[in-house]
Structures are given as structure tokens and as C-alpha cells.
Motif scaffolding. Sequence first.
Motif, PDB file in Angstrom:
ATOM      1  N   HIS A 271       9.019   8.419   4.420  1.00 19.12           N
ATOM      2  CA  HIS A 271      10.331   8.704   3.852  1.00 19.12           C
ATOM      3  C   HIS A 271      10.248   9.458   2.520  1.00 19.12           C
ATOM      4  N   ILE A 424      19.451   8.600  10.807  1.00 16.17           N
ATOM      5  CA  ILE A 424      18.480   9.119   9.835  1.00 16.17           C
ATOM      6  C   ILE A 424      19.184   9.377   8.504  1.00 16.17           C
ATOM      7  N   ASP A 427      17.094   9.396   5.029  1.00 16.67           N
ATOM      8  CA  ASP A 427      16.339  10.617   4.756  1.00 16.67           C
ATOM      9  C   ASP A 427      17.266  11.805   4.511  1.00 16.67           C
ATOM     10  N   PHE A 495      12.869  11.228  14.753  1.00 14.10           N
ATOM     11  CA  PHE A 495      13.029  10.779  13.365  1.00 14.10           C
ATOM     12  C   PHE A 495      13.684   9.404  13.310  1.00 14.10           C
ATOM     13  N   ALA A 496      14.674   9.178  14.173  1.00 16.78           N
ATOM     14  CA  ALA A 496      15.370   7.894  14.170  1.00 16.78           C
ATOM     15  C   ALA A 496      14.440   6.745  14.541  1.00 16.78           C
ATOM     16  N   GLN A 499      12.735   5.090  11.652  1.00 17.32           N
ATOM     17  CA  GLN A 499      13.513   4.373  10.645  1.00 17.32           C
ATOM     18  C   GLN A 499      13.172   2.886  10.712  1.00 17.32           C
TER      19      GLN A 499
END
Length: 505
Positions: A271, A424, A427, A495-496, A499
Amino acid sequence: MGQNYEFTVPSRTIIGLISGTVYERNFNFGLTCTYVLFTFVLIDINSLAYSGYIKELGLTYGTFNISSGCNFAGLAIGCLLLIPCVHKYGRRPLYLISATLQLVCAIWWANFHRAGELITISFLAGIAGSVSEAIVIITVVDLFFVHQHARMNGIFIFMQSLGATGGPVIAGYIVVSLGWRWMWKIVAILVGVNLLFVLCFFEESKYTPTLVGHSASSKTTDFVEDKEKSGTTTEAQPVSSRVTVDVQRSRKSIRQRLAFVTKTDIPIFQHFYQPLIVLFSFPAVAFAALTYGSILSWFSANVSAGSYFLIANPYNFNAAQIGLFHLGGFAGTLLATLTAPPLIDWLIVRLAKRNEGIFEPEMRLWMMFPAAAINSAGLMLSGIGLAKGLHWAVLAVGNGIFGFGFIITADVALTYLTDSYPNILGDALIAVVFVRNGLAMVIRFSFTSWIYGMGIQNTFILIGVIAFITAILPVLLMIYGKRARVKTASKYKGFASRQQVARVS
């Protein structure tokens, strides 16, 4: 096999704090709004003490501009360093760290004597306030539904504006009556009270699943209910979890909700660099960063120009009068907060109904077109008015017009981002806030030279044109935004998945 009915259940109806009452959610959000208010009071009242710095400490206008630029640098750097920690340690510890550092800065501001101290305090105050813009929007997504996002983000942006415009009104009278050091002492008292409220009452809103039931891995994040129907066989679509939830047992205890840290065993190193990748990977993030960053940069430039020119002829304002001058901008932001966010939420419901009940984030972007004209008109009226020496009321009207457009622009940009990429958001907001403060820092460092080189009138005409062009860029997203989201869907899921948790809403 059974017939498959697929539906999405918002996480806030069943998990953690969000399973609490409407009163609890609103109270938690109210504490974040108070935190935002005092954050922007702390950041934006420094200009009211400018004449006192010159007379008592012998500081120069150059030093004042450097300290302001360092404040924006702290806002940008602090966001990169601190916001990633919300994923691992929760929202509450970041609020507490920020509020504590703000208290230290306010006390130091009331007792400093040297230029180096002013620059250092401004930088630390920037770091302290850096989390306010991103973490509050994350909290909004934690607490509220999609159709409430514009309204809540509008309130958040209004609290920013209230601190930036309403704070100087009161601070100006304090400076005239008691002196600039007492201004900071009173702010320290208020920030200290806010810290106590956050410490004692702000509840962790981070989603940490504590579900009771059984689950099975699969591909999506929807809940599924199967019903048998004789004579019919339908193959069920794969889902990530089939969950039976005991709502009562998922409710966290008060001790859990007020814990100093809500830690999850996930890495956070990614992150620290992912925000920059996200910025250049998703058009919606780039749009929000450019729009939100530029509109706040013009806000900073407008405030700087007013503070500089209003203390000279033909105005010769004192600190109290400069503070009162901010009421024009405050009136515009208040009117916009009361009207624009509910209108935006109403608009998307109407457009979704016309679209067979399907909501698309791009539906919010229609409001950017009137905002573009409003922003440009307000900025040009303020700049040309200063150049021509027009009556201060004309300048105040210009600030009010810009304040109205500012709320609409920022609200649409941030809410479009939260609707497009909620999983996301941490970020994405780091990228947005970093660009916002980076742009503001550049503008603040160069603004004096810009004005001396082009003149105040030409400078604001150029700013007005740039503001208009920036605000109508969403026309590209209205045409290509959905296609861009479809093309980046797999990248978004990637990307998710990195998390802290997978959201179910």
C-alpha cells in the motif's frame, strides 16, 4: 439442482459497527466531522497571524509562503506514510495519532519565536492533517449506503470549508482582541477537547468479519439462496461464500469497538507503492485526483491572494476584517451543501430508474457541467475585482460563487471514485490526496512569482480557464468511463484481492 437467485447484501447491515443503530452511525460520523473541522481550522488560520508575525517576530512574507508550502508538503507525505496503516491497524488509531499531533502543533504554534520553528510546525501540522481527507471518505464507505455517499461526502467537504472559511472569521476577532498567540491557545483547547471525544467515543468502523456459519470458497462476492423447483434444473453460478449469518452474534462488543488498535494479519507494504500504480491504471482515479487536486489548489490560491492584497490599499483590512471576508465563501459552501448533494443523490436515482433500475457511477458526472461554469465565474470575479480595486462585497460574492461550485466539484469527484472502485478506496484516496496536496504545494510556492509575472488579473483569468477545462473533462468519462471500467475489471479485482478483507457490498 435448484433455481439460483443471486443478490448482494451490504456488509453494513450485518457486520461490526454497521449493524448498530442509525444513531450510532450518525454519531460516529459526527465525530469525524468535528475532527475534520478542527483539522482545517488548524491549517487555514495561520494567515490571520501574518501581520503579527511580521511586527513581533520580524518574519518575512517569503518565510510565510515557505511555511505554507511545507504545510502542503506535510499533507502529501503524511498521506503516503499514514493512510496505508488503516488497512492493518484500523481507522481509530489514525484518528487518535492525528488528533494528538494536532494538539502538539497548536501548543507549539502559541509559543514559537523563530522562522525555523514556524516552518517545522507547519510541516508537522500538515502530517497531522494528512489523514483527514482520505480516512474520512473511507469511513463514509464503511458506514453508509451508495445512495447516501454524495450526501455524506458533501457534509464532509462542507466541514472542510467551514474550518477553512468559518475558522478565520472567529480567529480574526481573537487576534484583534487578544493577540495571535491566544488564537493558537484557544485552538489548542478546542483540539484537546476533540481529542478526548475521539478517544472516548469514536468507534472502529473497519470491517473485520466475525461471521457465524459455514462458508465455501468460490469466485464472486455475492450471497446465494437456492430453491428447489420440480421439473427444472439450473446450474448455480460459483460464488465466493455461501454464508449463514447470525446477525446478533456478529455485533462487536463496546470494548472491541473502542480498542486502540484493530489489527489484521495482512501485509501493508504494497500500500506504500500501489497508490501510484492505481493512479495511472484507472481513469476514474486519475480524474478524481486531477479534479479534486486542482479545485483545492485554486481555493488555496484564492485565499492566498485575498490575504495578501486585502491588507494593502485600497482595502487596508485588519485580521478581523479579513476573517469576516471569508463569510462570502462560507455562505456559498453552506448553500451548496444544503442543495447540491441531495440533488445529486436524487438525480442518480432518477437516472437509474430510466436505465431499467441499473445505476452507473457516470450518472453523477452530469453535475460537473454547471460546476465548471460556476467555478470559472467565481474565480474570475475575485481576481479581476482585486486587480480593479472593486468594492470588497464584489470580491465576497465571487468567493461565494466559487465556494458553491467548489462543493459540487469536489463532491462529484470523490463520490464518483467511491462508487467506481470501493474495494481499493484506500489506495485510490492516497493517490488522490497526494496529487491534491502536491499540486497545492507547487501552486503555493510559485504563486507569488506567478502574480508578479502576469499580474493578478491575468493570473486569475488563466486560472478560471484552467478550472473550466478541468471541470468539463468528465465528458470523456461519460462516453468511455463504463468501457474503461469493464476493461480494467480484472486488474481491479487483482488490486481488491490484496486489500485487508474482501467486502461483500
